[in-house]
Write a protein that holds these residues in place. Sequence first.
Motif, PDB file in Angstrom:
ATOM      1  N   SER A 144     -10.226 -50.281  72.213  1.00  0.00           N
ATOM      2  CA  SER A 144      -9.299 -50.893  73.155  1.00  0.00           C
ATOM      3  C   SER A 144      -8.002 -51.321  72.474  1.00  0.00           C
ATOM      4  N   GLY A 145      -7.860 -51.018  71.159  1.00  0.00           N
ATOM      5  CA  GLY A 145      -6.598 -51.236  70.471  1.00  0.00           C
ATOM      6  C   GLY A 145      -6.475 -52.523  69.671  1.00  0.00           C
ATOM      7  N   GLU A 146      -7.540 -53.280  69.510  1.00  0.00           N
ATOM      8  CA  GLU A 146      -7.491 -54.527  68.745  1.00  0.00           C
ATOM      9  C   GLU A 146      -7.629 -54.234  67.260  1.00  0.00           C
ATOM     10  N   LEU A 147      -6.662 -54.693  66.452  1.00  0.00           N
ATOM     11  CA  LEU A 147      -6.712 -54.489  65.009  1.00  0.00           C
ATOM     12  C   LEU A 147      -7.852 -55.313  64.425  1.00  0.00           C
ATOM     13  N   ARG A 148      -8.761 -54.658  63.720  1.00  0.00           N
ATOM     14  CA  ARG A 148      -9.927 -55.341  63.152  1.00  0.00           C
ATOM     15  C   ARG A 148      -9.870 -55.457  61.637  1.00  0.00           C
ATOM     16  N   LYS A 159      -5.334 -48.079  55.136  1.00  0.00           N
ATOM     17  CA  LYS A 159      -6.228 -47.719  56.233  1.00  0.00           C
ATOM     18  C   LYS A 159      -6.298 -48.883  57.211  1.00  0.00           C
ATOM     19  N   ALA A 160      -6.185 -48.559  58.489  1.00  0.00           N
ATOM     20  CA  ALA A 160      -6.293 -49.561  59.544  1.00  0.00           C
ATOM     21  C   ALA A 160      -7.488 -49.215  60.425  1.00  0.00           C
ATOM     22  N   THR A 161      -8.189 -50.243  60.860  1.00  0.00           N
ATOM     23  CA  THR A 161      -9.305 -50.073  61.778  1.00  0.00           C
ATOM     24  C   THR A 161      -8.998 -50.868  63.035  1.00  0.00           C
ATOM     25  N   VAL A 162      -9.074 -50.190  64.178  1.00  0.00           N
ATOM     26  CA  VAL A 162      -8.871 -50.847  65.464  1.00  0.00           C
ATOM     27  C   VAL A 162     -10.074 -50.542  66.358  1.00  0.00           C
ATOM     28  N   THR A 163     -10.242 -51.366  67.377  1.00  0.00           N
ATOM     29  CA  THR A 163     -11.271 -51.060  68.364  1.00  0.00           C
ATOM     30  C   THR A 163     -10.735 -49.977  69.294  1.00  0.00           C
ATOM     31  N   ALA A 207     -14.408 -51.459  73.547  1.00  0.00           N
ATOM     32  CA  ALA A 207     -14.168 -52.698  72.796  1.00  0.00           C
ATOM     33  C   ALA A 207     -15.096 -52.809  71.595  1.00  0.00           C
ATOM     34  N   ALA A 208     -16.258 -52.169  71.669  1.00  0.00           N
ATOM     35  CA  ALA A 208     -17.232 -52.258  70.576  1.00  0.00           C
ATOM     36  C   ALA A 208     -17.090 -51.119  69.566  1.00  0.00           C
ATOM     37  N   THR A 209     -16.342 -50.077  69.913  1.00  0.00           N
ATOM     38  CA  THR A 209     -16.197 -48.917  69.039  1.00  0.00           C
ATOM     39  C   THR A 209     -14.980 -49.091  68.149  1.00  0.00           C
ATOM     40  N   GLU A 210     -15.133 -48.792  66.863  1.00  0.00           N
ATOM     41  CA  GLU A 210     -14.014 -48.892  65.936  1.00  0.00           C
ATOM     42  C   GLU A 210     -13.552 -47.504  65.520  1.00  0.00           C
ATOM     43  N   VAL A 211     -12.229 -47.338  65.423  1.00  0.00           N
ATOM     44  CA  VAL A 211     -11.633 -46.092  64.957  1.00  0.00           C
ATOM     45  C   VAL A 211     -10.643 -46.428  63.848  1.00  0.00           C
ATOM     46  N   ASP A 212     -10.421 -45.460  62.969  1.00  0.00           N
ATOM     47  CA  ASP A 212      -9.551 -45.668  61.817  1.00  0.00           C
ATOM     48  C   ASP A 212      -8.291 -44.835  61.922  1.00  0.00           C
ATOM     49  N   GLY A 213      -7.297 -45.281  61.188  1.00  0.00           N
ATOM     50  CA  GLY A 213      -6.077 -44.525  60.973  1.00  0.00           C
ATOM     51  C   GLY A 213      -5.641 -44.784  59.550  1.00  0.00           C
TER      52      GLY A 213
END
Length: 114
Positions: free
Chosen positions: A52-56, A46-50, A32-38
């Motif tokens: 756990s899949g939450e769009l940030r 560019k999209a950043t989600v946690t 939940a605290a880690t962010e990943v990009d696509g």
Amino acid sequence: MIPGGGQPNMQQLLQQAQKMQQDLAQAQEELAATEVDGQAGGGLVKATVTGSGELRALEIDPKAVDPEDTETLADLIVAAVQAANENAQALQQEKLGPLAQGLGGGSGIPGLPF
């Protein structure tokens, strides 16, 4: 002869289950605290989600904005979010996979995303 008639030590099993539950909760917190990009369109969106899949966050390069073609922009946004979610799922597998295997194989455990 096995002490206790060959039955597993219930206290030991309970302790192992509690430790695995704690490890799983910790891994979920880390996700939940880690962010990943696509990204899509060569980085135009560019999209950043946690983990756990939450769009940030969502970044859209002005070059991607064409008032005459909002469909392409929408497609790029969807593709970027999908790419970010795929990266989040890979991270989930990395973090939760070993824990799920310890719980009996993974894919049949309710509540786990794999």
